[in-house]
Design a protein around this motif. Sequence first.
Motif, short mmCIF file in Angstrom:
data_model
loop_
_atom_site.label_atom_id
_atom_site.label_comp_id
_atom_site.label_asym_id
_atom_site.label_seq_id
_atom_site.Cartn_x
_atom_site.Cartn_y
_atom_site.Cartn_z
N PRO A 39 -70.95 -11.24 -52.58
CA PRO A 39 -71.28 -11.62 -51.20
C PRO A 39 -71.31 -10.41 -50.26
O PRO A 39 -71.98 -10.44 -49.24
CB PRO A 39 -70.15 -12.59 -50.81
N LEU A 40 -70.60 -9.36 -50.62
CA LEU A 40 -70.58 -8.14 -49.81
C LEU A 40 -70.82 -6.92 -50.69
O LEU A 40 -70.23 -6.80 -51.76
CB LEU A 40 -69.23 -7.96 -49.10
N TYR A 42 -70.78 -2.65 -50.61
CA TYR A 42 -70.24 -1.52 -49.84
C TYR A 42 -71.24 -0.38 -49.94
O TYR A 42 -71.48 0.15 -51.02
CB TYR A 42 -68.86 -1.13 -50.37
N SER A 44 -72.64 3.25 -48.88
CA SER A 44 -72.16 4.55 -48.40
C SER A 44 -73.32 5.52 -48.22
O SER A 44 -74.27 5.53 -49.01
CB SER A 44 -71.15 5.11 -49.40
N VAL A 55 -69.09 4.11 -44.77
CA VAL A 55 -69.10 2.98 -45.70
C VAL A 55 -69.22 1.70 -44.88
O VAL A 55 -68.40 1.46 -44.00
CB VAL A 55 -67.82 2.90 -46.56
N PRO A 57 -69.79 -2.59 -45.05
CA PRO A 57 -69.98 -3.81 -45.84
C PRO A 57 -71.28 -4.46 -45.38
O PRO A 57 -71.49 -4.68 -44.19
CB PRO A 57 -68.77 -4.67 -45.46
N ILE A 59 -74.82 -7.25 -46.53
CA ILE A 59 -75.35 -8.28 -47.42
C ILE A 59 -76.65 -7.75 -48.01
O ILE A 59 -77.47 -7.19 -47.28
CB ILE A 59 -75.65 -9.58 -46.66
N ALA A 112 -71.81 -0.15 -53.86
CA ALA A 112 -70.80 -0.59 -54.82
C ALA A 112 -70.45 -2.05 -54.57
O ALA A 112 -70.46 -2.51 -53.43
CB ALA A 112 -69.54 0.27 -54.71
N ALA A 113 -70.14 -2.76 -55.65
CA ALA A 113 -69.71 -4.15 -55.54
C ALA A 113 -68.79 -4.47 -56.71
O ALA A 113 -68.98 -3.94 -57.81
CB ALA A 113 -70.91 -5.10 -55.55
N TYR B 42 -62.60 0.31 -51.27
CA TYR B 42 -63.78 1.07 -51.65
C TYR B 42 -63.65 2.46 -51.06
O TYR B 42 -63.65 2.62 -49.84
CB TYR B 42 -65.05 0.35 -51.19
N PRO B 53 -73.29 10.12 -52.27
CA PRO B 53 -71.84 9.99 -52.11
C PRO B 53 -71.27 9.14 -53.24
O PRO B 53 -71.97 8.28 -53.80
CB PRO B 53 -71.68 9.29 -50.76
N VAL B 55 -68.65 6.22 -54.58
CA VAL B 55 -67.86 5.08 -54.10
C VAL B 55 -67.09 4.51 -55.29
O VAL B 55 -67.71 4.14 -56.29
CB VAL B 55 -68.73 3.96 -53.48
N THR B 110 -63.42 8.22 -47.02
CA THR B 110 -63.57 7.02 -46.21
C THR B 110 -63.18 5.83 -47.07
O THR B 110 -63.60 5.74 -48.23
CB THR B 110 -65.01 6.88 -45.71
N TYR B 130 -71.38 -14.15 -41.71
CA TYR B 130 -70.14 -14.41 -42.42
C TYR B 130 -69.00 -14.37 -41.41
O TYR B 130 -69.07 -13.64 -40.42
CB TYR B 130 -69.84 -13.29 -43.44
#
Lengths: 270, 270
Positions: A39-40, A42, A44, A55, A57, A59, A112-113, B42, B53, B55, B110, B130
């Motif tokens: 759902p989120l 990240y 960067s 960074v 968050p 969608i 990233a997730a 993260y 970068p 993560v 970060t 959200y």
Amino acid sequence: MPRLELQYPNEPYSTVNRYGSTRARYDLETIHDIINKAPLLYVSFNDPSSPFPAVLPMIGQMGSFTHPSSDLGDVLDLYLHSYVSSRIINLCRTAPSSSSQGTEKGLPLTIAASHLTGLVLALTPNSHSYNYRSAVLFGHATLVTVPEEKLYAMELITNSVVPSRWAQTRVPPNAAELQSTSVLRVSIANGSAKIRSGMPHDDRGDLKNDEVLDRVWTGVVPVSQTLGEPVAGPYNRVAEVPGYIIEYVREANEEGVRVAEEAMVEVKVE
Amino acid sequence: MPRLELQYPNEPYSTVNRYGSTRARYDLETIHDIINKAPLLYVSFNDPSSPFPAVLPMIGQMGSFTHPSSDLGDVLDLYLHSYVSSRIINLCRTAPSSSSQGTEKGLPLTIAASHLTGLVLALTPNSHSYNYRSAVLFGHATLVTVPEEKLYAMELITNSVVPSRWAQTRVPPNAAELQSTSVLRVSIANGSAKIRSGMPHDDRGDLKNDEVLDRVWTGVVPVSQTLGEPVAGPYNRVAEVPGYIIEYVREANEEGVRVAEEAMVEVKVE
């Protein structure tokens, strides 16, 4: 004939080092699946005016505007949406049309997730771990300017919150809505996934220590995300929660529990 | 007399722009609470050998080795642990003893964390959102070299997985374990939080549109993380799951549901 499994190339920056032989995955399907179910994300990037990487968050969803019927294992782009004057959009707008490598244009992004699927409780603190499915993608982001592609991405992203939601709302977006939202297309250069599954592993010395074995409980606490009962808002006039929402809540919860249960069984990478 | 509420300074790189007046928080207590309750952080940094970068999902906790009884709202360090030869540890080991600004030593990091607390379903795709609690910290990481501080951080991190777990396992870590794990201390330079709560908000035009109001269900689907029934591992000899684990599973699940419910009530920043 079995279909060819596409893999991302192993570059030093995208290679999983620690536990790489048992936990790393480079196939597109696994990586894209982890990203699309998160759902989120990240995201960067570097902002020249900041001493730290940014960074955010966000969608996002992977898809292919030119080949909308593509599978998860195909070459896909990542779509992200953001407010029109946000920092990431401004940086993409001013990003050089070619990078220092001279090949890819756009803002370099890392995405990233992770899905946490279990707490792994071992005999010693050092052997404690999580079960998880995590992925990282590397790519270059540019602003989507073709209106049809922007709508394609907005529908993809809305339907990632609740499947089929787009068609159930007031669409298409009007001119002001289209103007206030920007969509980024991230052309993926590379990616990897890391998956930990199974039960605790302890060192041989501790496994021979009766005092420790008799005293310390070891095992896994499964972890999943739960969607609760939908609660109507102040101006809602639809008396009953629609079936597609109720069904999604049920299916998502069942899948979360199933994934956490499956994660307790160790899967070795072939 | 009320206690002074400490705030992180507003720098351009740490300021929440979009919805800043209603959703941004800069007080240490809110930010540290979001970070310490997140099972995964993260962590982003730059590696000179990579065009993107990095993560990494990592486990970490905030604390104060010099003032262990500090509150969440006090000035704290972030502790992260990692394998001794991981890339982030190697970069910290070779990070310059002073940055280009000449003030802070260590690797600029970060750190972002979010708790998703609800799916906000509005009349139009653009107003979908959200409910969430998210935080970001900026700081400089150096390797912890004092053994007592390393043990302090390892205990803090282990107990973030399950409270009191450290004392229930085989401790202290032996020389090989201490050698194979590195601990980073991140000295925090800045941070911010962004919190979305409440029900959907739609534009005036849609709120006057009877056709849309009669057709589109609007409201919130609460989201929380659920810990399942603990499952014993293959070499577990402790017949019953210990009370502190059962209690934590129950408390964490109750708190998750409570936070998601509270998030449906809009809280405006004063």
